[in-house]
Design an enzyme around this catalytic site. Sequence first.
Site, short mmCIF file in Angstrom:
data_model
loop_
_atom_site.label_atom_id
_atom_site.label_comp_id
_atom_site.label_asym_id
_atom_site.label_seq_id
_atom_site.Cartn_x
_atom_site.Cartn_y
_atom_site.Cartn_z
N GLU A 203 51.19 53.84 23.49
CA GLU A 203 51.94 54.44 22.36
C GLU A 203 53.29 53.77 22.17
O GLU A 203 54.35 54.41 22.14
CB GLU A 203 52.10 55.94 22.62
CG GLU A 203 50.76 56.64 22.61
CD GLU A 203 50.83 58.12 22.39
OE1 GLU A 203 51.88 58.72 22.67
OE2 GLU A 203 49.83 58.68 21.94
N GLU A 389 42.38 57.14 23.13
CA GLU A 389 42.70 58.56 23.37
C GLU A 389 42.25 59.39 22.18
O GLU A 389 42.59 59.06 21.04
CB GLU A 389 44.21 58.80 23.57
CG GLU A 389 44.73 58.37 24.90
CD GLU A 389 46.20 58.67 25.09
OE1 GLU A 389 46.71 59.63 24.47
OE2 GLU A 389 46.87 57.92 25.82
C1 BGP Z 1 49.67 60.99 24.23
C2 BGP Z 1 49.87 60.31 25.59
C3 BGP Z 1 48.98 60.83 26.68
C4 BGP Z 1 48.62 62.32 26.54
C5 BGP Z 1 48.35 62.72 25.10
C6 BGP Z 1 48.09 64.20 24.93
O1 BGP Z 1 50.86 60.91 23.54
O2 BGP Z 1 49.61 58.91 25.48
O3 BGP Z 1 49.67 60.58 27.90
O4 BGP Z 1 49.59 63.10 27.11
O5 BGP Z 1 49.43 62.34 24.28
O6 BGP Z 1 49.32 64.84 24.72
P1 BGP Z 1 49.70 66.14 25.56
O7 BGP Z 1 49.44 65.80 26.98
O8 BGP Z 1 51.13 66.38 25.26
O9 BGP Z 1 48.82 67.24 25.03
#
Ligand code: BGP
Length: 491
Positions: A203, A389
């Site tokens: 990201e 993701e």
């Molecule tokens: C993204 C990140 C991940 C993961 C995902 C889900 O921004 O790359 O590390 O955390 O978000 O978000 P969250 O864990 O806040 O629900």
Amino acid sequence: MSKQLPEGFLWGGATADFQYEGGFGEGGRGDLSHDYETNGSLENPRHHTMKLADGKIISPKSSFIDAEDVPEDAVPIYLDSQYYPSHKAVDFYHHYKEDIKLMAGMDFNVFRFSIAWSRIFPTGEEKEPNEEGLQFYDNVIDELAKYNMQPLITICHDEMPMNLAVKYNGWANRKLIEFYLKFAKVLFKRYGDRVKYWLTFNEINAVRGFGPTGVRKSHGLDRYQAAHNMFVASAQAVIAGHEMMPNSMFGAMYALSAFYPATSKPEDIFHNMQQNKENWYFVDTMGRGYYPSFADEVLKRHGVLGGLSDIKMNPDDKEILEKGQLDYIAFSYYRSATSKAGDKFVNVGGNDNPYLEKTPWGWGVDPLGLRYTMNLIYDRIQKPIFIVENGMGAIDKADENGYVEDDYRIDYLQKHLSAMADAINIDKVPCIGYTMWAPIDLVSLSTGEMKKRYGFVYVDMDDLGNGSLKRTPKKSYKWMKHIIETNGAAL
Ligand code: BGP
């Protein structure tokens, strides 16, 4: 139209070291910026808290806090008497064999994980790497090979050794390029014989990792100087990686929610085009190897009034960016949002879309938005994409055996995977694979809690780190296995 995917499509799961691994203080691991990451909520003091000059303790609401919102005099305090998200996480460090076996039980053929930078270089400045740290990831990669699962390695997942954050203020300092490159080359040398797919950053358009708390900055010169330094670091890693590992493929990962215009008003549509340029600034520069024509416009919007001429660059940076452009574009997709004329420009988030159902955390559920985003990226860069993701954070209720009937997660994934299959089979978007976030329950980044669960496998642990860590497959586990063994045909 069939949902069957092309032969060799990579199906798997994605994780991040500080949210999954634990093993804090073990194997020579140094402190990470995310050990201080400003996660958390006041009601849950275990999260990262900070002390003000007057002694007042604050605990910012979330790791998505902007540096501008952190008081100047705040310093992170390290309540080592309390459980921190990254200290134990869900202890992949000691459970990696069991977890990889569980993933293999779903017929995964790829597993995305990140390397904890401070396991390899505890302060980031050592000349030689920490052998115990290297050995841990050797073990993980060799365990994956037993089940014919490919590693997909994220070199840097938002974090850095704490020492580099404090001493150099993170990526705003060009010195980080040298530290990062040393780290990356050690990984290529050690694992290059077994790893084909690499991600230079997670990201990168969120530009996290400033100062001791790892907060991000949404505006100002620091943000875009840091971004430039990361672009150069990424490009140099790609160049070195290709030389050291001829068959390697490099991507970087972008947080890409789909942004739609809030109405058909021309002003909203025009604003939405501008909003999307916030992310194309990052995708174009690394995907095409040069800054886009509108770079100055984006920079000026964020207070960098001289545009690119305000960004410190070395004479050969331009050539490095061109030579080190990415082989594929990876991204995270969770939701879509709307934007309208007059809105502040953001890189994720945006306004609620009234036509969408929401997750318990208010994220708009929009499977078609995934197909839309896949087309947008491919049309723009004309390189393969990789969804690294996607998943649904939910409040899972386990029975006395730890079993969860997560029909809502099956529904979310079925719709998103079906839309992905249409992008591949109908729109002819080349897609290398899909790694769901996150196959085994782990700590949420934005809340620092276990409450927000994503996994196919339930982990017995609560928000304060109490529990047996027992792993129990949910209802979605068997469902996903069937989808993968039919290579998507069952969607
Ligand atoms: C993204 C990140 C991940 C993961 C995902 C889900 O921004 O790359 O590390 O955390 O978000 O978000 P969250 O864990 O806040 O629900």
